[in-house]
Design an enzyme around this catalytic site. Structure first.
Site, PDB file in Angstrom:
ATOM      1  CG  ASN A 172       0.023  -2.477   7.864  1.00  0.00           C
ATOM      2  OD1 ASN A 172      -1.024  -1.913   7.568  1.00  0.00           O
ATOM      3  ND2 ASN A 172       0.981  -1.867   8.571  1.00  0.00           N
ATOM      4  CE1 TYR A 195       0.357   3.990  -0.451  1.00  0.00           C
ATOM      5  CE2 TYR A 195      -1.711   4.496  -1.566  1.00  0.00           C
ATOM      6  CZ  TYR A 195      -1.030   4.003  -0.468  1.00  0.00           C
ATOM      7  OH  TYR A 195      -1.734   3.491   0.607  1.00  0.00           O
ATOM      8  CE  LYS A 244      -0.368   0.394  -0.484  1.00  0.00           C
ATOM      9  NZ  LYS A 244      -0.039  -0.577   0.568  1.00  0.00           N
ATOM     10  CG  ASP A 298      14.041  -1.764   4.699  1.00  0.00           C
ATOM     11  OD1 ASP A 298      12.930  -1.917   4.156  1.00  0.00           O
ATOM     12  OD2 ASP A 298      14.913  -0.988   4.258  1.00  0.00           O
ATOM     13  NE  ARG A 325       5.167   4.877  11.962  1.00  0.00           N
ATOM     14  CZ  ARG A 325       4.862   5.543  10.853  1.00  0.00           C
ATOM     15  NH1 ARG A 325       3.719   6.217  10.773  1.00  0.00           N
ATOM     16  NH2 ARG A 325       5.679   5.547   9.822  1.00  0.00           N
ATOM     17  N   GLY A 374       5.118  -3.617   9.690  1.00  0.00           N
ATOM     18  CA  GLY A 374       4.765  -2.220   9.991  1.00  0.00           C
ATOM     19  C   GLY A 374       3.714  -2.132  11.073  1.00  0.00           C
TER      20      GLY A 374
END
Ligand code: NAP
Length: 246
Positions: free
Chosen positions: A89, A154, A158, A62, A14, A11
């Site tokens: 990331n 999320y 994490k 992906d 950006r 990733g």
């Protein structure tokens, strides 16, 4: 300081990933700029690195797809002979309150944020074991430590990244491979740009430094963990959150 090293950053077209790619390249690493959908942005990242005299290549994959990750890493090994640094990331959010969260929203976030780390680590560690060395840096989040309303998927992903990091550190340490996680707080990127001004204010207020963080401040820690200076650090979670989780 990272001369001759080969780094794969997922990733990296950006946001935080881009800044990590730029910083590792500035320190001398050859950087593979992985992207999924943002081809033009990945191209720009490679161009920025090359304009400063660095070496980089973009690679579409992906990370949630185990087979594609295996192919990407096998091809990179064929091209460069080694991968010294892996920075996981890539990440997404699909926010919703627990009761309203769909199964797809939950699964998608787990697949990219958690399984994505597993996919790349599984393949890279094979080569790092043969190399008898390597650095794996996983980008977790402050929310993986303290939770966050509206982000159960999320936060679970994490927190999972932290467990994965510590287990891998235990498995790979005897071969000179370090595995660490970074837990950023509120960092200004496209991911946080969508949040309401009110929520941004509340989150900023929760930091001890009373400000948001920058991608550069996260990238500096990733570069340190990838460097020789961090050779005796493994299995750790380094918060870069302005004191939010204290
Ligand atoms: P961002 O600006 O939204 O960028 C997300 C990156 O992840 C993009 O480069 C995107 O690539 C990549 N990505 C998403 N799905 C992917 C997939 N399936 N395969 C490969 N790449 C994929 O987010 P960010 O703020 O820079 O976040 C970077 C990391 O830091 C994430 O893991 C995030 O959870 C974590 N983090 C961010 C903050 C924050 O405040 N910003 C705080 C804590 C943790 P494409 O555009 O090519 O799809």
């Amino acid at each position: 300081m990272l001369d001759g090293k080969v780094a794969l950053v997922t990733g990296a077209g950006r946001g935080i990933g881009k800044q990590i790619a730029l910083t590792l390249a500035e320190k001398g690493a050859t950087v593979i700029v992985n992207f999924n959908g943002s081809k033009e942005k990945a191209q720009e990242t490679v161009q920025e690195i090359e304009a400063k005299g660095g070496k980089a290549q973009m690679y579409q994959c992906d990370v949630s797809d185990m087979t594609s990750c295996g192919e990407m890493i096998a091809e990179l090994i064929k091209a460069y002979g080694r991968i010294d640094i892996l920075v996981n990331n890539a990440g997404i959010t699909r926010d919703n309150l627990l009761m309203r969260m769909s199964e797809e929203e939950f699964d998608e976030v787990i697949r990219v944020n958690l399984k994505g780390c597993f996919n790349t680590m599984k393949h890279v560690s094979r080569y790092m074991l043969k190399q008898k060395g390597g650095r794996i840096i996983n980008i977790s989040s402050v929310t993986g430590l303290i939770g966050n309303a509206g982000q159960a998927n999320y936060c679970a992903s994490k927190a999972g990244v932290i467990g994965l990091t510590k287990s891998a550190a235990r498995e790979l340490g005897s071969r000179g491979i370090t595995v660490n996680a970074i837990a950023p707080g509120f960092i200004e990127t496209e991911m946080t740009a969508v949040l309401s001004e009110k929520l941004k204010e509340t989150m900023t207020e929760q930091t001890l430094l009373k400000r948001t963080g920058s991608a550069k401040e996260v990238a500096a820690v990733a570069a340190f963990l990838a460097s020789e200076d961090a050779s005796y650090i493994t299995g750790q979670v380094i918060s870069v959150d302005g004191g939010m989780a204290l």
